[in-house]
Design a protein around this motif. Structure first.
Motif, mmCIF file in Angstrom:
data_model
loop_
_atom_site.group_PDB
_atom_site.id
_atom_site.type_symbol
_atom_site.label_atom_id
_atom_site.label_comp_id
_atom_site.label_asym_id
_atom_site.label_seq_id
_atom_site.Cartn_x
_atom_site.Cartn_y
_atom_site.Cartn_z
ATOM 1 N N ALA A 151 -0.581 2.699 9.459
ATOM 2 C CA ALA A 151 -0.996 1.463 10.131
ATOM 3 C C ALA A 151 0.226 0.649 10.534
ATOM 4 C CB ALA A 151 -1.916 0.639 9.217
ATOM 5 N N ALA A 157 -5.460 -0.949 7.496
ATOM 6 C CA ALA A 157 -5.601 0.283 6.713
ATOM 7 C C ALA A 157 -6.894 0.268 5.894
ATOM 8 C CB ALA A 157 -4.393 0.471 5.799
ATOM 9 N N MET A 180 -2.058 5.612 4.555
ATOM 10 C CA MET A 180 -2.784 4.868 5.585
ATOM 11 C C MET A 180 -2.066 3.572 5.928
ATOM 12 S SD MET A 180 -6.783 5.426 4.509
ATOM 13 C CE MET A 180 -7.449 4.812 6.065
ATOM 14 N N VAL A 181 -1.483 2.908 4.915
ATOM 15 C CA VAL A 181 -0.725 1.673 5.157
ATOM 16 C C VAL A 181 0.530 1.985 5.973
ATOM 17 C CG1 VAL A 181 0.625 -0.162 4.048
ATOM 18 C CG2 VAL A 181 -1.632 0.432 3.161
#
Length: 168
Positions: free
Chosen positions: A73, A45, A69-70
């Protein structure tokens, strides 16, 4: 934190990662179930965020953006590697847990969480570990709020059943 107003300096990437990196690792750890995979997810990420940092640092809520984003991901990682996923024997105690819960019950609950389907576990983690509202979870995961509520409800039911608390 940067307000995103034009003409203001953006938050330096290294400083932001130093301040928020541990929280991202905790989130990833609760999603993945082990430290090595959590580090991989956060690294992926952040590697995606770095080239776009000037733009990302100017959004209204940088933390929420990178947290998304994490989660993304992790979802990508899980889809690629779900066949090699293995439960862990021991949960690292870095995750903040209420002290009133005995260690053996925490371990039992953690094993039950790991048995949840991915979508339910993600919803449970974001709701109760990250303390996010249903609308925020829906935005982070890209599903409708009703789906989030359903995933949380089904996940809690499965956890209650696994923990022997079906009547509560």
């Amino acid at each position: 934190m940067d307000t995103g107003a034009p003409g203001q300096e953006s938050t330096p990437f290294d400083g932001w990662v130093a301040a928020r990196g541990p929280a991202l690792l905790k989130l990833a750890y609760t999603l993945t179930g082990n430290a090595a995979d959590a580090e991989d997810v956060v690294q992926e990420a952040l590697a995606r965020a770095l080239p776009r940092w000037e733009r990302i640092s100017r959004v209204d809520n940088v933390d929420a953006y990178v947290r998304r984003m994490v989660v993304n991901a992790h979802t990508s990682w899980w889809r690629r590697f779900r066949r090699r996923e293995a439960p862990v024997e021991l949960v690292r105690e870095q995750v903040v847990v209420a002290e009133a819960v005995p260690p053996d019950e925490r371990a039992r609950l953690w094993r039950a969480c790991q048995r949840l389907p991915e979508a339910q576990r993600t919803a449970i983690v974001l709701r109760y570990y990250e303390q996010l509202e249903y609308a925020e979870i829906a935005e982070l995961t890209g599903v409708r709020e009703g789906s989030v509520r359903s995933r949380v409800s089904r996940g809690l039911s499965a956890l209650r059943e696994a923990m022997g608390e079906a009547d509560e």
